[in-house]
Design an enzyme around this catalytic site. Structure first.
Site, PDB file in Angstrom:
ATOM      1  N   ASP A 198      43.349  65.612  13.948  1.00  0.00           N
ATOM      2  CA  ASP A 198      43.838  64.684  15.155  1.00  0.00           C
ATOM      3  C   ASP A 198      44.506  63.258  13.975  1.00  0.00           C
ATOM      4  O   ASP A 198      43.948  63.493  13.088  1.00  0.00           O
ATOM      5  CB  ASP A 198      42.692  63.712  15.163  1.00  0.00           C
ATOM      6  CG  ASP A 198      42.640  62.887  16.387  1.00  0.00           C
ATOM      7  OD1 ASP A 198      43.268  63.488  17.695  1.00  0.00           O
ATOM      8  OD2 ASP A 198      42.475  61.636  16.620  1.00  0.00           O
ATOM      9  N   GLU A 223      48.212  67.523  13.557  1.00  0.00           N
ATOM     10  CA  GLU A 223      48.270  66.135  14.505  1.00  0.00           C
ATOM     11  C   GLU A 223      49.352  65.245  14.047  1.00  0.00           C
ATOM     12  O   GLU A 223      48.709  64.031  13.069  1.00  0.00           O
ATOM     13  CB  GLU A 223      47.729  65.349  15.770  1.00  0.00           C
ATOM     14  CG  GLU A 223      48.722  64.746  16.846  1.00  0.00           C
ATOM     15  CD  GLU A 223      47.424  63.752  17.970  1.00  0.00           C
ATOM     16  OE1 GLU A 223      46.392  63.037  16.535  1.00  0.00           O
ATOM     17  OE2 GLU A 223      48.254  63.203  18.965  1.00  0.00           O
ATOM     18  N   ASP A 249      31.757  71.398  31.331  1.00  0.00           N
ATOM     19  CA  ASP A 249      31.649  71.566  30.111  1.00  0.00           C
ATOM     20  C   ASP A 249      31.457  73.261  29.599  1.00  0.00           C
ATOM     21  O   ASP A 249      31.749  73.452  30.183  1.00  0.00           O
ATOM     22  CB  ASP A 249      29.225  70.973  30.420  1.00  0.00           C
ATOM     23  CG  ASP A 249      29.251  71.783  32.029  1.00  0.00           C
ATOM     24  OD1 ASP A 249      29.182  71.357  32.904  1.00  0.00           O
ATOM     25  OD2 ASP A 249      29.343  73.356  31.912  1.00  0.00           O
ATOM     26  N   ASP A 309      38.894  70.809  17.138  1.00  0.00           N
ATOM     27  CA  ASP A 309      39.457  69.339  17.328  1.00  0.00           C
ATOM     28  C   ASP A 309      38.323  68.310  16.524  1.00  0.00           C
ATOM     29  O   ASP A 309      37.495  67.866  16.371  1.00  0.00           O
ATOM     30  CB  ASP A 309      39.602  68.853  18.483  1.00  0.00           C
ATOM     31  CG  ASP A 309      41.233  67.984  18.730  1.00  0.00           C
ATOM     32  OD1 ASP A 309      41.573  68.006  20.151  1.00  0.00           O
ATOM     33  OD2 ASP A 309      41.472  67.181  17.527  1.00  0.00           O
ATOM     34  N   ASP A 358      33.041  72.347  35.688  1.00  0.00           N
ATOM     35  CA  ASP A 358      31.292  71.838  35.220  1.00  0.00           C
ATOM     36  C   ASP A 358      30.475  73.224  36.189  1.00  0.00           C
ATOM     37  O   ASP A 358      30.087  73.950  37.011  1.00  0.00           O
ATOM     38  CB  ASP A 358      31.679  70.572  36.071  1.00  0.00           C
ATOM     39  CG  ASP A 358      30.278  70.050  36.711  1.00  0.00           C
ATOM     40  OD1 ASP A 358      30.059  69.818  37.475  1.00  0.00           O
ATOM     41  OD2 ASP A 358      29.340  70.351  35.696  1.00  0.00           O
ATOM     42  N   HIS A 373      46.258  66.527  26.290  1.00  0.00           N
ATOM     43  CA  HIS A 373      45.962  66.002  27.015  1.00  0.00           C
ATOM     44  C   HIS A 373      46.289  64.415  26.982  1.00  0.00           C
ATOM     45  O   HIS A 373      46.218  63.501  27.682  1.00  0.00           O
ATOM     46  CB  HIS A 373      44.757  65.709  26.662  1.00  0.00           C
ATOM     47  CG  HIS A 373      43.901  65.367  25.396  1.00  0.00           C
ATOM     48  ND1 HIS A 373      44.714  66.455  23.691  1.00  0.00           N
ATOM     49  CD2 HIS A 373      43.707  63.978  23.909  1.00  0.00           C
ATOM     50  CE1 HIS A 373      44.516  65.896  22.749  1.00  0.00           C
ATOM     51  NE2 HIS A 373      44.356  64.797  23.078  1.00  0.00           N
ATOM     52  N   ASP A 374      47.177  64.090  26.365  1.00  0.00           N
ATOM     53  CA  ASP A 374      47.672  62.501  26.392  1.00  0.00           C
ATOM     54  C   ASP A 374      48.979  62.294  26.473  1.00  0.00           C
ATOM     55  O   ASP A 374      49.405  61.382  26.289  1.00  0.00           O
ATOM     56  CB  ASP A 374      48.190  62.413  24.350  1.00  0.00           C
ATOM     57  CG  ASP A 374      47.040  62.088  23.959  1.00  0.00           C
ATOM     58  OD1 ASP A 374      46.879  62.266  22.188  1.00  0.00           O
ATOM     59  OD2 ASP A 374      46.104  61.994  24.156  1.00  0.00           O
ATOM     60  N   ASP A 406      27.511  68.016  37.747  1.00  0.00           N
ATOM     61  CA  ASP A 406      27.434  66.256  37.097  1.00  0.00           C
ATOM     62  C   ASP A 406      29.230  65.471  36.946  1.00  0.00           C
ATOM     63  O   ASP A 406      28.811  65.203  36.563  1.00  0.00           O
ATOM     64  CB  ASP A 406      26.116  66.271  36.059  1.00  0.00           C
ATOM     65  CG  ASP A 406      27.465  67.060  34.425  1.00  0.00           C
ATOM     66  OD1 ASP A 406      26.729  66.433  33.690  1.00  0.00           O
ATOM     67  OD2 ASP A 406      28.760  67.524  35.097  1.00  0.00           O
TER      68      ASP A 406
END
Ligand code: TEU
Ligand code: CA
Length: 552
Positions: free
Chosen positions: A209, A251, A39, A108, A31, A324-325, A35
């Site tokens: 995806d 995927e 990013d 992605d 970041d 990330h899953d 915030d």
């Protein structure tokens, strides 16, 4: 067509075959403006770190405009960058700055569905006469009941009643992720425009995806892989990335070897490679029942990983243990306490000496572990929050529900990247959107990279090895000791020489015997996760979580 980069380099069609991909989950990587949300400028500030690691490709989870219902896998405008991640200028700077460091960006592409805030859906859901009506899948209900008993991957009916048009739309994920109707040529044309737009921006490729869902036959209840799926992918290939040297990764959670031979065939008619899910489904009660805690059947794990190696020579494949899953593999299948460092290196040795393209998920290169959340307030993942409610409603005891979330939740992989031991872990100067793992005090980039025997430097060696060792790209895979309950050993056979990988996946001290036709004197140790690696004429005793790679 080859893509010219900043340095006017050109890329051969299979430029990615000896590269390693690094997946960034932008929300949790770095970041730059305090915030609490990662990013693009944060990613740019870490490009030197990624270049030092040695990866050649950076896969960004989605950064497009999105209401962030599913953290960006619900896109409301494919041509804009999400405000919280930055601007299109930032994105173009990232592509350029990565290119100058010899790294290419994989976008992605989430094209099975959009966000319900996409302009197409806003129009389609307001009026049956909308020009975008057939961009989505609408069906009449039956006296207040959904059109069919299709279930969403995130639980509950896959049909949502839409009041303005008094009918139902399909959503295989959250109700805020309406499925696109790929049978409509106008939809496909729009998706191809999006791909070309990003190709013109100079990206190196796409991770696509839920690619195996785009040809779904809804009325037959067939969600995955139909003939149309392949027909649409071949059309996409011809109309967008096909003639180029882009890397495309689909995927395909439903894929088996036969379908992989179609998706990822070396004939180049579809895509470069797929993510298969057989190994990450092994510790599920059933493919669609991920929450009950099941231990890994190690023999089946070896069998599955080895079976996917048989694609060699006919297709190409990805190699991954994390994304990330998925919960972090080091906690899920390894040892994330007493032997954390050694085990992280051992798992990496197994993956990076196989045939295929290895993927590193952010934090894997420093041995980050599962989140360890104890309260439902800690969780952010909509899949986990819904599952918590659903399991409680089904009568599962709360402590069992929390135990399952702690082991299985996708949030395990989504806690902020641990850069240093400061309160914000070097991820943010503000309040992070999700809890930072308290073990960042010990486990962080600063700590690990200052240790020459750290995990990061071990990954550097593996990545350098792949770039320079043709046996890692071309050697023929052969599993050894298929019935051994602790040791994962395999060969990568070449014409003159071969490589031998031996990994102890557990805490015992088994003896490894040299393979029949091989002798100690012919062995040259080229990598090990322990300072010394004694052996004798018979072989050697493996220490807990020990890994060795020999050239024969
Ligand atoms: O995941 C698709 C997929 O395979 C999921 O059903 C996965 O099995 C599930 O998340 C495990 O709990 C892709 C993205 O990787 C995921 O992050 C998105 O949530 C999903 O599609 C919808 O876009
Ligand atoms: Ca930020």
């Amino acid at each position: 067509m080859t893509i010219l980069t900043e340095k006017n380099e050109t890329y051969a069609p299979d430029w990615w075959k000896n590269q390693v991909v690094y997946q960034i989950y932008p929300r949790s990587f770095c970041d730059s403006n305090g915030d609490g949300i990662g990013d693009l400028q944060g990613i740019i500030s870490k490009l030197d770190y990624l270049q030092r690691l040695g990866v050649g490709i950076l896969w960004l989870s989605p950064v497009y405009l999105s209401p962030m219902d599913d953290n960006g896998y619900d896109i409301s405008d494919y041509y804009q960058i999400a405000q919280e991640y930055g601007s299109m200028d930032d994105m173009e700077m990232l592509i350029r700055q990565a290119g100058l460091r010899g790294m290419r960006i994989l976008m992605d592409l989430v094209a099975n569905h959009t966000s319900d805030e996409h302009a197409w859906f806003k129009s389609a859901s307001k009026d049956r006469q909308s020009p975008y009506r057939d961009f989505y899948v609408w069906r009449e209900g039956d006296k207040g009941f959904p059109p069919s008993d299709l279930i969403s991957i995130f639980g509950g009916s896959a049909w949502e009643y839409n009041v303005p048009t008094e009918d139902y739309y399909l959503h295989m994920f959250s109700r805020r992720q309406p499925d696109l109707n790929w049978h409509n040529p106008a939809v496909r044309k729009e998706i191809y425009k999006i791909i070309c737009f990003w190709m013109d921006k100079g990206v190196g490729g796409f991770r696509i995806d839920t690619l195996d869902m785009i040809g779904k036959d809804v009325d037959a209840g067939r969600i995955y892989e139909t003939e149309e799926t392949h027909a649409y992918i071949r059309e996409m290939n011809r109309q967008t990335f096909g003639p180029s040297s882009l890397l495309t990764v689909g995927e395909t959670s439903s894929a088996d070897l036969d379908s992989a031979l179609r998706y990822a065939s070396i004939d180049g008619k579809e895509i470069s490679m797929i993510f298969q899910f057989e190994h990450v489904h092994l510790d599920r009660a059933a493919v669609r029942d991920k929450w009950p805690i099941v231990s890994l059947d190690f023999l089946r794990f070896k069998e599955v990983m080895s079976r996917w190696q048989t694609l060699q020579g006919r297709a190409w494949t990805s190699l991954y243990l994390n994304n990330h899953d998925q919960p972090r593999a080091l906690s899920r299948w390894g040892n994330d306490s007493g032997y954390r460092v050694r085990c992280a290196k051992m798992m990496a040795t197994m993956l990076h000496t196989m045939w295929g393209t290895p993927f590193i998920y952010q934090g894997e290169e420093i041995g980050m572990t599962n989140a360890g959340f104890d309260s439902i307030e800690d969780y952010r993942d909509l899949d986990s929050l819904r599952a918590w409610r659903e399991m409680l409603d089904k009568g599962v005891q709360e402590d069992e529900v929390m135990r399952r979330l702690k082991v299985k939740s996708r949030d395990n992989a989504r806690t902020p990247m641990q850069w240093n031991n400061e309160p914000g872990a070097g991820f943010t100067s503000g309040e992070a959107w999700i809890g930072i793992n308290p073990n960042h005090l010990q486990i962080n980039v600063h700590e690990d990279t200052s240790d020459p025997d750290g995990i990061f430097s071990y990954y550097q060696k593996l990545i350098k090895m792949r770039a320079g060792e043709s046996l890692l790209v071309e050697g023929i895979y052969e599993l050894l000791l298929p019935d051994d309950p602790e040791v994962f050993a395999f060969l990568r056979r070449g014409e003159q020489t071969s490589l031998l990988t031996v990994c102890n996946f557990y805490g015992g001290r088994p003896h490894f015997n040299w393979p029949q036709d091989m002798h100690a004197e012919g062995m040259q140790l080229i990598l090990s996760n322990l300072p010394d690696a004694p052996c004798d004429q018979t072989g050697f005793v493996l220490q807990p979580y020990e890994a060795r790679v020999y050239r024969i």
